[in-house]
Motif scaffolding. Structure first.
Motif, PDB file in Angstrom:
ATOM      1  N   SER A  49       0.687  -1.228  -0.127  1.00 28.81           N
ATOM      2  CA  SER A  49       0.050  -0.065   0.179  1.00 28.81           C
ATOM      3  C   SER A  49       0.753   1.069   0.200  1.00 28.81           C
ATOM      4  N   ALA A  50       1.881   1.101   0.588  1.00 28.96           N
ATOM      5  CA  ALA A  50       2.834   2.373   0.740  1.00 28.96           C
ATOM      6  C   ALA A  50       3.179   2.672  -0.482  1.00 28.96           C
ATOM      7  N   ALA A  51       3.784   1.538  -1.337  1.00 34.96           N
ATOM      8  CA  ALA A  51       4.304   1.897  -2.646  1.00 34.96           C
ATOM      9  C   ALA A  51       3.020   2.339  -3.499  1.00 34.96           C
ATOM     10  N   ILE A  52       1.937   1.978  -3.553  1.00 33.14           N
ATOM     11  CA  ILE A  52       0.808   2.223  -4.320  1.00 33.14           C
ATOM     12  C   ILE A  52       0.660   3.787  -4.066  1.00 33.14           C
ATOM     13  N   MET A  53       0.725   4.109  -2.550  1.00 29.30           N
ATOM     14  CA  MET A  53       0.445   5.537  -2.423  1.00 29.30           C
ATOM     15  C   MET A  53       1.386   6.354  -2.740  1.00 29.30           C
ATOM     16  N   ALA A  54       2.630   6.226  -2.886  1.00 28.73           N
ATOM     17  CA  ALA A  54       3.685   6.777  -3.441  1.00 28.73           C
ATOM     18  C   ALA A  54       3.367   7.054  -4.991  1.00 28.73           C
ATOM     19  N   ASP A  55       2.878   5.745  -5.573  1.00 28.87           N
ATOM     20  CA  ASP A  55       2.759   5.995  -7.005  1.00 28.87           C
ATOM     21  C   ASP A  55       1.543   6.926  -7.492  1.00 28.87           C
ATOM     22  N   VAL A  56       0.630   6.984  -6.749  1.00 25.97           N
ATOM     23  CA  VAL A  56      -0.628   7.903  -6.781  1.00 25.97           C
ATOM     24  C   VAL A  56      -0.054   9.269  -6.574  1.00 25.97           C
ATOM     25  N   THR A  57       0.641   9.304  -5.475  1.00 31.92           N
ATOM     26  CA  THR A  57       0.910  10.733  -5.082  1.00 31.92           C
ATOM     27  C   THR A  57       1.647  11.403  -6.084  1.00 31.92           C
ATOM     28  N   VAL A  66       7.601   8.731  -2.681  1.00 31.68           N
ATOM     29  CA  VAL A  66       8.859   7.977  -1.991  1.00 31.68           C
ATOM     30  C   VAL A  66       8.053   7.129  -1.068  1.00 31.68           C
ATOM     31  N   CYS A  67       8.760   6.141  -1.059  1.00 32.11           N
ATOM     32  CA  CYS A  67       8.113   4.890   0.011  1.00 32.11           C
ATOM     33  C   CYS A  67       9.261   4.214   0.593  1.00 32.11           C
ATOM     34  N   HIS A  68       9.041   3.477   1.711  1.00 29.91           N
ATOM     35  CA  HIS A  68      10.226   2.937   2.298  1.00 29.91           C
ATOM     36  C   HIS A  68       9.751   1.574   3.288  1.00 29.91           C
ATOM     37  N   ALA A  69      10.598   0.377   3.273  1.00 24.07           N
ATOM     38  CA  ALA A  69      10.299  -0.609   3.925  1.00 24.07           C
ATOM     39  C   ALA A  69      11.677  -1.134   4.513  1.00 24.07           C
ATOM     40  N   THR A  70      11.379  -2.043   5.341  1.00 21.13           N
ATOM     41  CA  THR A  70      12.523  -2.663   5.906  1.00 21.13           C
ATOM     42  C   THR A  70      13.574  -3.737   5.324  1.00 21.13           C
ATOM     43  N   ALA A  75      10.711  -5.316   2.263  1.00 19.70           N
ATOM     44  CA  ALA A  75      11.126  -5.058   0.753  1.00 19.70           C
ATOM     45  C   ALA A  75      10.382  -5.909  -0.040  1.00 19.70           C
ATOM     46  N   THR A  76       9.985  -7.264   0.292  1.00 17.29           N
ATOM     47  CA  THR A  76       9.121  -7.825  -0.892  1.00 17.29           C
ATOM     48  C   THR A  76       7.840  -7.421  -0.847  1.00 17.29           C
ATOM     49  N   ASN A  77       7.409  -7.064   0.159  1.00 15.48           N
ATOM     50  CA  ASN A  77       5.782  -6.484   0.411  1.00 15.48           C
ATOM     51  C   ASN A  77       5.826  -5.150  -0.481  1.00 15.48           C
ATOM     52  N   LEU A  78       6.689  -4.411  -0.303  1.00 10.64           N
ATOM     53  CA  LEU A  78       6.829  -3.084  -1.216  1.00 10.64           C
ATOM     54  C   LEU A  78       6.873  -3.359  -2.561  1.00 10.64           C
ATOM     55  N   ALA A  94      11.901   4.129  -4.153  1.00 13.28           N
ATOM     56  CA  ALA A  94      11.814   3.367  -3.064  1.00 13.28           C
ATOM     57  C   ALA A  94      12.930   3.017  -2.383  1.00 13.28           C
ATOM     58  N   LEU A  95      13.017   3.292  -1.193  1.00 16.97           N
ATOM     59  CA  LEU A  95      14.199   3.387  -0.201  1.00 16.97           C
ATOM     60  C   LEU A  95      13.884   1.882   0.782  1.00 16.97           C
ATOM     61  N   THR A  96      14.779   1.126   0.853  1.00 11.46           N
ATOM     62  CA  THR A  96      14.738  -0.022   1.878  1.00 11.46           C
ATOM     63  C   THR A  96      16.200  -0.244   2.687  1.00 11.46           C
ATOM     64  N   SER A  97      16.030  -0.634   3.764  1.00  2.95           N
ATOM     65  CA  SER A  97      17.191  -0.876   4.631  1.00  2.95           C
ATOM     66  C   SER A  97      17.790  -2.172   4.120  1.00  2.95           C
ATOM     67  N   GLU A  98      19.025  -1.934   4.202  1.00  2.00           N
ATOM     68  CA  GLU A  98      19.967  -3.144   3.556  1.00  2.00           C
ATOM     69  C   GLU A  98      21.127  -3.340   4.571  1.00  2.00           C
ATOM     70  N   LEU A  99      21.729  -4.608   4.650  1.00  3.18           N
ATOM     71  CA  LEU A  99      22.580  -5.007   5.598  1.00  3.18           C
ATOM     72  C   LEU A  99      23.737  -4.222   5.407  1.00  3.18           C
ATOM     73  N   PRO A 100      24.606  -4.187   6.541  1.00  2.00           N
ATOM     74  CA  PRO A 100      25.983  -3.390   6.188  1.00  2.00           C
ATOM     75  C   PRO A 100      26.903  -4.339   5.288  1.00  2.00           C
ATOM     76  N   ASP A 101      28.057  -3.800   4.867  1.00  2.00           N
ATOM     77  CA  ASP A 101      28.866  -4.235   3.885  1.00  2.00           C
ATOM     78  C   ASP A 101      29.243  -5.524   4.353  1.00  2.00           C
ATOM     79  N   GLU A 102      29.775  -5.720   5.565  1.00  2.00           N
ATOM     80  CA  GLU A 102      30.337  -6.768   6.070  1.00  2.00           C
ATOM     81  C   GLU A 102      29.404  -8.016   6.126  1.00  2.00           C
ATOM     82  N   TRP A 103      28.022  -7.772   5.942  1.00  2.00           N
ATOM     83  CA  TRP A 103      27.011  -8.921   6.193  1.00  2.00           C
ATOM     84  C   TRP A 103      26.725  -9.066   4.844  1.00  2.00           C
ATOM     85  N   MET A 104      26.872  -8.647   3.949  1.00  2.29           N
ATOM     86  CA  MET A 104      26.319  -8.975   2.674  1.00  2.29           C
ATOM     87  C   MET A 104      26.687 -10.290   2.136  1.00  2.29           C
TER      88      MET A 104
END
Ligand SMILES: Cc1ncc(C[n+]2csc(CCOP(=O)(O)OP(=O)(O)O)c2C)c(N)n1
Length: 535
Positions: A49-57, A66-70, A75-78, A94-104
């Protein structure tokens, strides 16, 4: 200045006023920076819904949504709504949180590769870093808004927030992964001379205007052009409203209900002119006869029609080229006949409390400036053909991505932008159930939305497709009896209506009320089989 302050400041300067999503822990510094920059965070019940709202906005304001997810599931929901922005052509970050480099690349809770996830769903995907933050944000906004507009994903590595931009050696994200989408096949020649010859020699042209034409607001230009050129026009669903359905050149909407009534007209054409026609809604090969195609567009796109000629320019260039076209009065007679046939078919389907009857009530009493959002299913096929979009009104739908559940968050997004306009979401019961949890948002933010659920207890469009194969309904029934089984849903009033009289009074009451309302219109779906066209 920190990375998140830079991001917030750039988005604010770009014109962003809200962003939509569900936070995770790493989101907090970004939410704070955005809040301080005057960008409000709008909490949704589901990230799609967040991404749909960003689209329609973005569609309504013209400013990148702009939309955001963890991580992972966020990220898959978004991603469902991000795909919508790609195929419905809406600029989005679309902004998502990603793991730090050392955890990639390591096994970690909630962790998948967001860059890989978003690559096919976006025009470009980046991982933000302190050293390249300014460049990544600016080029993301640029890419999102280039023709065709669409989504760009930016991964925000944990640990990046709080880092001062002065310290460019600081650790954080590093790999910039741009995956700009390539234009389609380049096998179709474009020559101005050939376009001119084809247009000038046509006796029975047909204009098909689409999503790109709508996005570029060519309605007034088209009306002016048609004052001097009597040429029939068909529209794709997302271009509904580009030309009033009362216009003498208007024939109808392709793909939607009763569009088979357009076949005589399309079959008579000796030239198809695609005017800002985006094949994402309905491929040419599904309906055009074996005649030349001239396709006017803002960028190269894949057509897969042998011999088609593409002309890429701004919309002004399209009309310049079209000046050589001759009027075809006998074609506009066919257009009028098709239009009349469609009206007759819809009139015949207004029997009992059918979806057409219910929509007629809405057509009759909604104010001209109402913003109507639609969901996906048989009801959209009918609504998309029969709805007249007044010049001051708006009809918002998805037909490029066609994701059920679009209608409700779309209405919420529109309500945030203009709380004074009547907002009406027209949805099937299946689509409503997908994002029903967003009704709480109306309560939380005091939004007023009228949700009309055309309730037939089933996924009608799929049940219809089963019947076309002589199969019995299977796996398509949603419920027996009332969908809601109550007169309240998440604190919102639910009114059940079973005939036109009750519907008139429920809609009137909803328009007069200060609160959101759900009108469950218990419709008889049997007319859908007369209206929805096998495509
Ligand atoms: C997310 C998603 N899942 C599945 C579909 C396939 N689909 C298209 S229409 C439809 C049925 C819609 O049912 P409902 O919302 O009740 O509307 P109706 O067809 O009854 O008008 C389905 C399942 C889709 N378009 N989007």
């Amino acid at each position: 200045m920190t990375v998140e302050e830079l991001l917030a400041g750039k988005l604010r300067d770009h014109g962003v006023r809200r962003f939509f999503g569900i936070p995770g822990g790493p989101s907090i510094p970004y939410m704070e920076a955005f809040r301080k920059a005057g960008i409000e965070f709008i909490l949704t019940s589901h990230e799609a819904s967040a991404a749909i709202m960003a689209d329609v906005t973005a569609r309504i304001t013209g400013v990148t949504g702009v939309c955001h997810a963890t991580f992972g599931p966020g990220a898959t929901n978004l991603s469902t709504g991000v795909g919508g922005a790609l195929l419905d052509r809406s600029p989005m970050l679309a902004l998502t949180s990603e793991l730090p480099d050392e955890w990639m690349g390591r096994t970690a809770q909630m962790n998948i590769d967001h860059q890989a996830l978003y690559k096919p769903l976006t025009k470009a995907t980046y991982r933000l870093s302190a050293g390249e933050a300014g460049e990544i944000i600016s080029s993301s906004l640029e890419i999102a808004n280039e023709e065709y507009p669409g989504p760009v994903h930016i991964g925000l590595p944990v640990g990046l927030a709080g880092i001062s931009l002065a310290d460019t050696s600081a650790k954080g994200g590093n790999a910039v992964q741009a995956a700009a989408r390539k234009p389609g096949t380049a096998d179709i020649e474009q020559t101005e001379e050939r376009v001119k010859v084809l247009l000038a020699s046509s006796r029975r042209p047909l204009i098909a205007a689409g999503l790109t034409a709508m996005r570029h607001g060519i309605g007034a230009g088209l009306m002016k052009y048609l004052e001097h050129h009597s040429v029939p026009v068909v529209l794709t669903p997302m271009a509904k409203g580009l030309l009033p359905s009362s216009h003498p050149c208007y024939a109808g909407v392709l793909f939607h209900a009763l569009s088979d009534r357009l076949r005589r007209l399309t079959g008579e054409a000796d030239l198809i002119i695609g005017l800002g026609y985006d094949p994402v809604e309905y491929n040419y090969e599904s309906w055009i006869p074996d005649v030349p195609l001239v396709h006017f567009d803002t960028r190269a796109t894949d057509l897969h029609i042998r011999g088609a000629i593409r002309s890429v320019s701004s919309p002004e260039g399209w009309f310049d080229a079209l000046s050589v076209l001759r009027s075809a009065p006998e074609m506009t007679v066919l257009a009028a006949e098709a239009r009349e046939e469609i009206v007759k078919g819809l009139r015949a389907a207004a029997r009992g409390f059918s979806p057409v009857t219910a929509l007629n009530v809405l057509k009759d009493i909604l104010p001209a400036d109402a913003v109507v959002t639609a969901d996906v299913g048989s009801h959209l096929h009918v609504l998309g053909q029969m709805w007249d979009v007044p010049p001051s009104g708006r009809l918002i739908m998805t037909n490029g991505w066609s994701s059920m559940g679009f209608g409700l968050p779309a209405a919420m997004a529109a309500a945030f932008i203009n709380r004074d306009l009547p907002m009406v979401c027209i949805t099937g019961d299946g689509g409503f159930l997908m994002h029903a949890g967003e009704m709480i948002m109306a309560r939380r933010y005091g939004l007023k939305i009228i949700v009309v659920v055309l309730s037939d207890g089933e996924l009608n469009l799929i049940r219809l497709k089963q019947s076309w194969k002589d199969l019995s309904p299977y796996g398509t029934r949603l419920c027996q009896g009332s969908l809601f089984g109550s007169d309240k849903f998440l604190g919102c009033d639910v009114v059940h209506v079973t005939d036109a009289k009750q519907m008139y009074s429920a809609v009137r009451r909803a328009l007069d009320s200060a609160n959101s309302a759900i009108i469950e219109a218990v419709v008889d779906p049997s007319v859908y089989s007369d209206l929805v066209v096998r495509t």
